[in-house]
Design an enzyme around this catalytic site. Sequence first.
Site, PDB file in Angstrom:
ATOM      1  N   ASP A  69       0.822  -1.227   0.000  1.00 56.92           N
ATOM      2  CA  ASP A  69       0.000   0.000   0.000  1.00 56.92           C
ATOM      3  C   ASP A  69       0.851   1.270   0.000  1.00 56.92           C
ATOM      4  O   ASP A  69       0.546   2.231  -0.712  1.00 56.92           O
ATOM      5  CB  ASP A  69      -1.074   0.005   1.105  1.00 56.92           C
ATOM      6  CG  ASP A  69      -0.571  -0.040   2.538  1.00 56.92           C
ATOM      7  OD1 ASP A  69       0.645  -0.269   2.753  1.00 56.92           O
ATOM      8  OD2 ASP A  69      -1.404   0.136   3.457  1.00 56.92           O
TER       9      ASP A  69
ATOM     10  N   GLY B 222      -4.088  -5.161  19.118  1.00 58.73           N
ATOM     11  CA  GLY B 222      -2.664  -5.499  18.999  1.00 58.73           C
ATOM     12  C   GLY B 222      -2.398  -6.812  18.295  1.00 58.73           C
ATOM     13  O   GLY B 222      -1.302  -7.353  18.366  1.00 58.73           O
TER      14      GLY B 222
ATOM     15  N   GLY C 165      -2.957  -7.192  14.967  1.00 57.16           N
ATOM     16  CA  GLY C 165      -2.795  -6.942  13.529  1.00 57.16           C
ATOM     17  C   GLY C 165      -4.104  -7.011  12.771  1.00 57.16           C
ATOM     18  O   GLY C 165      -4.116  -7.252  11.567  1.00 57.16           O
TER      19      GLY C 165
ATOM     20  N   GLU D 273      -3.294   8.527  12.416  1.00 58.19           N
ATOM     21  CA  GLU D 273      -2.301   7.488  12.775  1.00 58.19           C
ATOM     22  C   GLU D 273      -0.890   8.075  12.714  1.00 58.19           C
ATOM     23  O   GLU D 273      -0.076   7.844  13.612  1.00 58.19           O
ATOM     24  CB  GLU D 273      -2.365   6.295  11.823  1.00 58.19           C
ATOM     25  CG  GLU D 273      -3.489   5.314  12.086  1.00 58.19           C
ATOM     26  CD  GLU D 273      -3.309   4.469  13.344  1.00 58.19           C
ATOM     27  OE1 GLU D 273      -2.258   4.539  14.006  1.00 58.19           O
ATOM     28  OE2 GLU D 273      -4.263   3.745  13.669  1.00 58.19           O
TER      29      GLU D 273
ATOM     30  N   ASP E 166      -5.817  -0.106   5.655  1.00 62.40           N
ATOM     31  CA  ASP E 166      -6.680  -0.442   6.788  1.00 62.40           C
ATOM     32  C   ASP E 166      -7.874   0.516   6.865  1.00 62.40           C
ATOM     33  O   ASP E 166      -9.022   0.098   7.018  1.00 62.40           O
ATOM     34  CB  ASP E 166      -5.879  -0.377   8.102  1.00 62.40           C
ATOM     35  CG  ASP E 166      -4.621  -1.226   8.062  1.00 62.40           C
ATOM     36  OD1 ASP E 166      -4.515  -2.091   7.177  1.00 62.40           O
ATOM     37  OD2 ASP E 166      -3.734  -1.003   8.910  1.00 62.40           O
TER      38      ASP E 166
HETATM   39  C1  GLA Z   1       0.073  -2.486   8.405  1.00 65.20           C
HETATM   40  C2  GLA Z   1      -0.250  -1.091   7.877  1.00 65.20           C
HETATM   41  C3  GLA Z   1      -0.881  -1.159   6.490  1.00 65.20           C
HETATM   42  C4  GLA Z   1      -0.043  -2.031   5.552  1.00 65.20           C
HETATM   43  C5  GLA Z   1       0.283  -3.371   6.210  1.00 65.20           C
HETATM   44  C6  GLA Z   1       1.208  -4.214   5.375  1.00 65.20           C
HETATM   45  O1  GLA Z   1      -1.113  -3.184   8.638  1.00 65.20           O
HETATM   46  O2  GLA Z   1      -1.140  -0.438   8.760  1.00 65.20           O
HETATM   47  O3  GLA Z   1      -1.031   0.130   5.967  1.00 65.20           O
HETATM   48  O4  GLA Z   1       1.122  -1.376   5.167  1.00 65.20           O
HETATM   49  O5  GLA Z   1       0.870  -3.198   7.486  1.00 65.20           O
HETATM   50  O6  GLA Z   1       0.585  -4.609   4.192  1.00 65.20           O
END
Ligand code: GLA
Length: 388
Positions: free
Chosen positions: A37, A123, A125, A161, A173
């Site tokens: 991204d 936390g 992911g 963020e 995200d």
């Molecule tokens: C995290 C970041 C996203 C993206 C992913 C890896 O989740 O928040 O923006 O870069 O890592 O794909």
Amino acid sequence: LDRPAAFAEFERTFGSGGPIAIIRAPGRVNLIGEHTDYNDGFVLPIAIEPEVLIAFRPRTDSLIHMASAAFPDQRLKFSLQDALAPGPPSWSNYARGVTATFIAEGISLRGVDALISSTLLVGAGLSSSAALCVAIARALLRAAGRDIPPQQIARLCQHVEHEFAGVPCGIMDQMIVAAGIENHAMLLDCRTLEMQHVPLDPARVQILIANSMVSRELAGSAYADRRRECNEGLTFFQRRDPQIKALRDVTPAMLPPAQSDMPETIFRRCRHVVSENARTLEAVRLLEQNDYPRVGVLMCQSHASLRDDYEVSAPQLDFLVEESMQISGVHGARMTGGGFGGCIVALVHPDAVKNLSDHLTNEYAPHFGNPPQIIVTNATAGASVASP
Ligand code: GLA
């Protein structure tokens, strides 16, 4: 809390009466397109069923009063006229950050009472912070009787963020949390923010997420390192072709001739990004044909590339992926999100979900001391008003 409980907790905290509403914002898992991204590339996430909820009621003054069901002793109070700066890491930074960012954009707000709760792991992911941020944004907008496009909400939340949480994330995200569609994955072009919603048939395929329970504390600095390495790689390609603006513009055919230009590690980082963009577009083509087995093959290739070329996996994630692939009916599996811990995602035939869940639960603990947390989900909708 579930929705009725969130509603009840709001009334217990702020009193009953008046127009109380609830906004829900989902977590997300990325099917493929990892670490692309921030290189202007392609991603293919889905919004998942666990969610952040905000029950809220507009106030007649300009005060923001917020409480969190998870941290009952942390009450947040400020005025829309206050100068708002980031504080120590806490959920309250998102409330201050969204408010300050909206006001700086000229979006006028009004006061609210709001109670935050969540069924989403924090936390792990799964973008609990993007869900929180988008939920706050949608609640403040609705309380003020305003609406803005999901792309703008995502951009403003990404800014929060960066500036209020100190996390240099991409845009994936926030976009999937703001704009996902039920039973669809979202192909997002992270350069233009153009979206294509790709159907996923829940009768034929389900998503299983397994949380390694490995803390991602180190991920912050390593994530920034990868971004730097990508930018370093980009400069080598730009010397050959000044038209190239991001690694997104590098094609697989451009890789071999450039290999001798750059340090070996930087080359491998670039090879991951370039091949991952190609895999993501190919996965969409195969999903459109409901060819889940071949999408699964691409997911496994993505994992190998993240493990070997990008070096953001962890032994626990590799183990969960390898064990997943032992089960018949599992099409593919890979680490998902930033890496170094967090979760894997598997694309599974519905009949195989229980076998996979049992298998991972039994095999993981003897090696790593605790069972993984398992979430089975279909693709859900992005943030919306929820009925209490
Ligand atoms: C995290 C970041 C996203 C993206 C992913 C890896 O989740 O928040 O923006 O870069 O890592 O794909």
